[in-house]
Write a protein that holds these residues in place. Structure first.
Motif, PDB file in Angstrom:
ATOM      1  N   GLU A  63       0.834  -1.206   0.000  1.00 20.00           N
ATOM      2  CA  GLU A  63       0.000   0.000   0.000  1.00 20.00           C
ATOM      3  C   GLU A  63       0.865   1.251   0.000  1.00 20.00           C
ATOM      4  N   GLU A  64       2.056   1.111   0.544  1.00 22.26           N
ATOM      5  CA  GLU A  64       2.903   2.278   0.754  1.00 22.26           C
ATOM      6  C   GLU A  64       4.113   2.231  -0.162  1.00 22.26           C
ATOM      7  N   LEU A  65       4.463   3.385  -0.702  1.00 21.86           N
ATOM      8  CA  LEU A  65       5.653   3.460  -1.551  1.00 21.86           C
ATOM      9  C   LEU A  65       6.902   2.975  -0.822  1.00 21.86           C
ATOM     10  N   SER A  66       6.963   3.277   0.483  1.00 23.45           N
ATOM     11  CA  SER A  66       8.184   2.938   1.213  1.00 23.45           C
ATOM     12  C   SER A  66       8.350   1.438   1.402  1.00 23.45           C
ATOM     13  N   ALA A  67       7.324   0.665   1.076  1.00 26.62           N
ATOM     14  CA  ALA A  67       7.447  -0.783   1.164  1.00 26.62           C
ATOM     15  C   ALA A  67       7.985  -1.382  -0.142  1.00 26.62           C
ATOM     16  N   TYR A  68       8.325  -0.528  -1.103  1.00 26.06           N
ATOM     17  CA  TYR A  68       8.974  -1.001  -2.328  1.00 26.06           C
ATOM     18  C   TYR A  68      10.485  -1.023  -2.117  1.00 26.06           C
ATOM     19  N   PRO A  69      11.180  -1.861  -2.850  1.00 27.05           N
ATOM     20  CA  PRO A  69      12.632  -1.922  -2.680  1.00 27.05           C
ATOM     21  C   PRO A  69      13.312  -0.602  -3.072  1.00 27.05           C
ATOM     22  N   ALA A  70      14.449  -0.350  -2.455  1.00 22.78           N
ATOM     23  CA  ALA A  70      15.272   0.817  -2.785  1.00 22.78           C
ATOM     24  C   ALA A  70      16.716   0.349  -2.920  1.00 22.78           C
ATOM     25  N   VAL A  71      17.546   1.179  -3.510  1.00 22.98           N
ATOM     26  CA  VAL A  71      18.966   0.855  -3.604  1.00 22.98           C
ATOM     27  C   VAL A  71      19.503   0.613  -2.195  1.00 22.98           C
ATOM     28  N   GLY A  72      20.223  -0.480  -2.020  1.00 23.67           N
ATOM     29  CA  GLY A  72      20.775  -0.804  -0.704  1.00 23.67           C
ATOM     30  C   GLY A  72      19.966  -1.870   0.017  1.00 23.67           C
ATOM     31  N   ASP A  73      18.740  -2.098  -0.425  1.00 21.40           N
ATOM     32  CA  ASP A  73      17.920  -3.120   0.228  1.00 21.40           C
ATOM     33  C   ASP A  73      18.494  -4.511  -0.016  1.00 21.40           C
ATOM     34  N   PHE A  74      18.392  -5.350   1.024  1.00 23.59           N
ATOM     35  CA  PHE A  74      18.635  -6.775   0.841  1.00 23.59           C
ATOM     36  C   PHE A  74      17.285  -7.407   0.547  1.00 23.59           C
ATOM     37  N   VAL A  75      17.234  -8.195  -0.514  1.00 19.50           N
ATOM     38  CA  VAL A  75      15.955  -8.758  -0.944  1.00 19.50           C
ATOM     39  C   VAL A  75      16.093 -10.254  -1.184  1.00 19.50           C
ATOM     40  N   MET A  76      14.969 -10.946  -1.100  1.00 13.68           N
ATOM     41  CA  MET A  76      14.945 -12.377  -1.393  1.00 13.68           C
ATOM     42  C   MET A  76      14.345 -12.541  -2.780  1.00 13.68           C
ATOM     43  N   ILE A  77      15.111 -13.197  -3.652  1.00 11.55           N
ATOM     44  CA  ILE A  77      14.668 -13.311  -5.044  1.00 11.55           C
ATOM     45  C   ILE A  77      14.584 -14.767  -5.488  1.00 11.55           C
ATOM     46  N   SER A  78      13.879 -14.963  -6.580  1.00  8.02           N
ATOM     47  CA  SER A  78      13.928 -16.249  -7.265  1.00  8.02           C
ATOM     48  C   SER A  78      14.248 -15.975  -8.722  1.00  8.02           C
ATOM     49  N   SER A  79      14.944 -16.885  -9.339  1.00  2.00           N
ATOM     50  CA  SER A  79      15.191 -16.726 -10.769  1.00  2.00           C
ATOM     51  C   SER A  79      14.931 -18.057 -11.443  1.00  2.00           C
ATOM     52  N   GLN A  80      14.489 -17.978 -12.657  1.00  2.00           N
ATOM     53  CA  GLN A  80      14.129 -19.203 -13.364  1.00  2.00           C
ATOM     54  C   GLN A  80      14.871 -19.247 -14.683  1.00  2.00           C
ATOM     55  N   ASP A  81      15.380 -20.387 -15.021  1.00  2.00           N
ATOM     56  CA  ASP A  81      16.061 -20.522 -16.313  1.00  2.00           C
ATOM     57  C   ASP A  81      15.099 -20.120 -17.421  1.00  2.00           C
ATOM     58  N   GLY A  82      15.640 -19.412 -18.359  1.00  2.00           N
ATOM     59  CA  GLY A  82      14.798 -19.032 -19.488  1.00  2.00           C
ATOM     60  C   GLY A  82      14.131 -17.682 -19.309  1.00  2.00           C
ATOM     61  N   TYR A  83      14.039 -17.216 -18.046  1.00  2.00           N
ATOM     62  CA  TYR A  83      13.477 -15.879 -17.808  1.00  2.00           C
ATOM     63  C   TYR A  83      14.620 -14.886 -17.582  1.00  2.00           C
ATOM     64  N   PRO A  84      14.576 -13.791 -18.291  1.00  2.00           N
ATOM     65  CA  PRO A  84      15.696 -12.852 -18.163  1.00  2.00           C
ATOM     66  C   PRO A  84      15.703 -12.116 -16.826  1.00  2.00           C
ATOM     67  N   GLU A  85      14.573 -12.041 -16.169  1.00  2.00           N
ATOM     68  CA  GLU A  85      14.520 -11.223 -14.951  1.00  2.00           C
ATOM     69  C   GLU A  85      14.207 -12.046 -13.711  1.00  2.00           C
TER      70      GLU A  85
END
Ligand code: GDP
Ligand code: ZN
Length: 360
Positions: A63-85
Motif C-alpha cells: 500500500e505504501e511506496l516505502s514498502a517497495y525496494p530501494a537501492v541498498g535493500d537486501f531482498v529475497m529473489i527467485s530466478s528461473q532458467d529461461g526468464y531474463p529477470e
C-alpha cells in the motif's frame, strides 16, 4: 562482463544479521539492490548481477511506496532458467532508510536508499558553507537510522579552518567533524575509521561540494573505471548503471536521490537536543517558542545560551517535517505509524496495536 569478476557477493555489505534473516526464506536467494529504474531493479547476487522486478503478490499487497525496494535493500529473489529477470519476493528488515516525499498528489514517503550505516554530510568551506543546511542534514540523517558524520570539504579554500570547525562543532551534536580537500593524499585514511568492516556509506551534500571527488578516491583507480562505464550507460539504456559500489573500505551508495535531500522526515531530538530539552521547561505545553511568556528557549536566546539563527532553523525544520504544533508524544506516534506502514501496511499496524492493548 569483466566488471562482475572484480567483486564477490561478500563485498556487497552482507553481514550476519541479514544472513540470519535470509535463512528464513530457504526457497529464495539473497540479493542486494544496486540500482533502481522505473519499475525495475538491478540486483547483485552470488552469481553476478541480474535485473529484477517485484512479484505480483508484493505489488498487490503493497500500500505504501516505502514498502517497495530501494537501492541498498537486501531482498529475497527467485530466478528461473529461461526468464531474463529475477523476481523480488521480500525485503529484509531495514537497518536504516532515507525517504523523500514522492512527487504528485500522494505525498507519500518514497524510499531513496536503504541500509546505510554511515552517512557523510558534506558541506564545502567556501560559498556552500551554511550552518542551517548542516542542521537540516543532521535532522534527516538521525531520522533515517544511519549515523551521520560531518565532512567539511575544500579546506584549501578556507581562511580560518580552526574557526570554521569550532563553529560547526557547536551544532554537530553527536557527530564527528572531518575536514578534507582534494589536495589531501590521505582522504581514504581520514574516512576509513567510519567504514567498519563491510559497512555501507553514502554522501549527502549540494551539487559541487566535492562528493564525486571523494567517492572516486575511495573507489580507487580500478573501480573508478567501472563507475564511469556505469555513468555513461545510464543515459543511453535504462538497464545498466549502478548506484551501489563495493570499494576497498566497504560499500558506497551514490544514488541521484540521495545527494540532495529535503527534510520531509526529520529527527530533531538529536540535531537540536539542547533546544528540545529547553522546550520541556516552557511554561505552556503548546509553546510555539515565538513570543510566549515563560518560554525557556526564548530565555536562552536572550542570555546567549543559544542564538536566534539556531532557533529559527529549528522552527523551520519542525514546520517542514510537519511536526509543528505536535507534542513529542504525537511525533513519536506519527513516526511509529510510518514505520509500521513500511514493514507491512496498516494491517500489521492494527494487529500490533491490538496485541499491545491485550498486554495492558
Ligand atoms: P559533487 O557535485 O559534490 O560530486 O562535486 P565534485 O566532486 O564533482 O566537485 C565539484 C568541483 O569542485 C570540481 O571542479 C572539483 O574539482 C572541485 N573540488 C572538489 N573538491 C575540491 C577541493 O577540496 N578543493 C577545491 N579547491 N576544489 C575542489
Ligand atoms: Zn517555548
Amino acid at each position: 562482463m569483466e566488471v562482475k569478476a572484480l567483486h564477490s557477493f561478500n563485498d556487497y555489505g552482507i553481514n550476519e544479521r541479514f544472513l540470519t534473516e535470509a535463512a528464513k526464506y530457504p526457497e529464495y536467494q539473497l540479493a542486494r539492490v544496486v540500482a533502481q529504474y522505473r519499475g525495475k531493479y538491478k540486483v547483485a547476487t552470488a552469481h553476478g548481477e541480474a535485473l529484477a522486478q517485484i512479484s505480483g503478490k508484493m505489488r498487490f499487497d503493497t500500500e505504501e511506496l516505502s514498502a517497495y525496494p530501494a537501492v541498498g535493500d537486501f531482498v529475497m529473489i527467485s530466478s528461473q532458467d529461461g526468464y531474463p529477470e529475477a523476481i523480488i519476493h521480500h525485503i529484509l528488515t531495514r537497518k536504516s532508510l532515507f525517504v523523500r516525499k514522492a512527487v504528485g498528489v500522494s505525498g507519500q514517503a518514497q524510499p531513496v536508499a536503504a541500509n546505510i550505516d554511515t552517512v557523510f554530510l558534506c558541506m564545502s568551506l567556501n560559498q556552500n558553507y551554511n550552518l542551517n543546511r548542516m542542521e537540516r542534514y543532521l535532522s534527516i540523517a538521525w531520522d533515517s537510522g544511519a549515523v551521520p558524520v560531518i565532512v567539511l570539504t575544500k579546506s584549501d579554500l578556507c581562511r580560518d579552518l580552526p574557526d570554521a570547525v569550532r563553529e560547526v562543532e557547536q551544532i554537530s551534536s553527536f557527530s564527528d567533524v572531518v575536514t578534507l580537500s582534494m589536495f589531501d593524499t590521505n582522504i581514504t585514511e581520514k574516512l576509513a575509521p567510519y567504514f567498519f568492516k563491510n559497512q555501507t556509506c553514502a554522501f549527502i551534500g549540494s551539487s559541487g561540494v566535492g562528493k564525486s571527488t571523494i567517492i572516486n578516491r575511495l573507489l580507487g583507480e580500478e573501480a573508478l573505471a567501472t563507475r564511469e562505464i556505469g555513468k555513461a550507460d545510464r543515459g543511453r539504456h535504462t538497464t545498466t548503471g549502478r548506484e551501489l559500489f563495493p570499494c576497498p573500505l566497504g560499500v558506497v551508495i551514490d544514488t541521484p536521490g540521495m545527494r540532495e535531500m529535503g527534510a520531509d522526515s526529520a529527527d530533531l531530538s538529536k540535531a537540536f537536543q539542547e533546544i528540545e530539552e529547553l522546550a520541556t521547561q516552557c511554561k505552556f505545553r503548546d509553546c510555539t517558542h515565538t513570543s510566549e511568556p515563560g518560554c525557556a528557549i526564548l530565555a536562552a536566546v536572550a542570555d546567549g545560551r543559544t542564538d536566534n539563527r539556531r532557533l529559527a532553523s529549528y522552527l523551520k525544520l519542525r514546520q517542514e517535517a510537519g511536526y509543528e504544533g505536535l507534542s513529542s508524544k504525537e511525533i513519536e506516534a506519527k513516526k511509529l505509524n510510518r514505520m509500521f506502514k513500511e514493514v507491512g501496511g496498516m494491517k500489521n499496524a492494527r494487529k500490533f496495536a491490538k496485541e499491545q492493548q491485550k498486554r495492558k
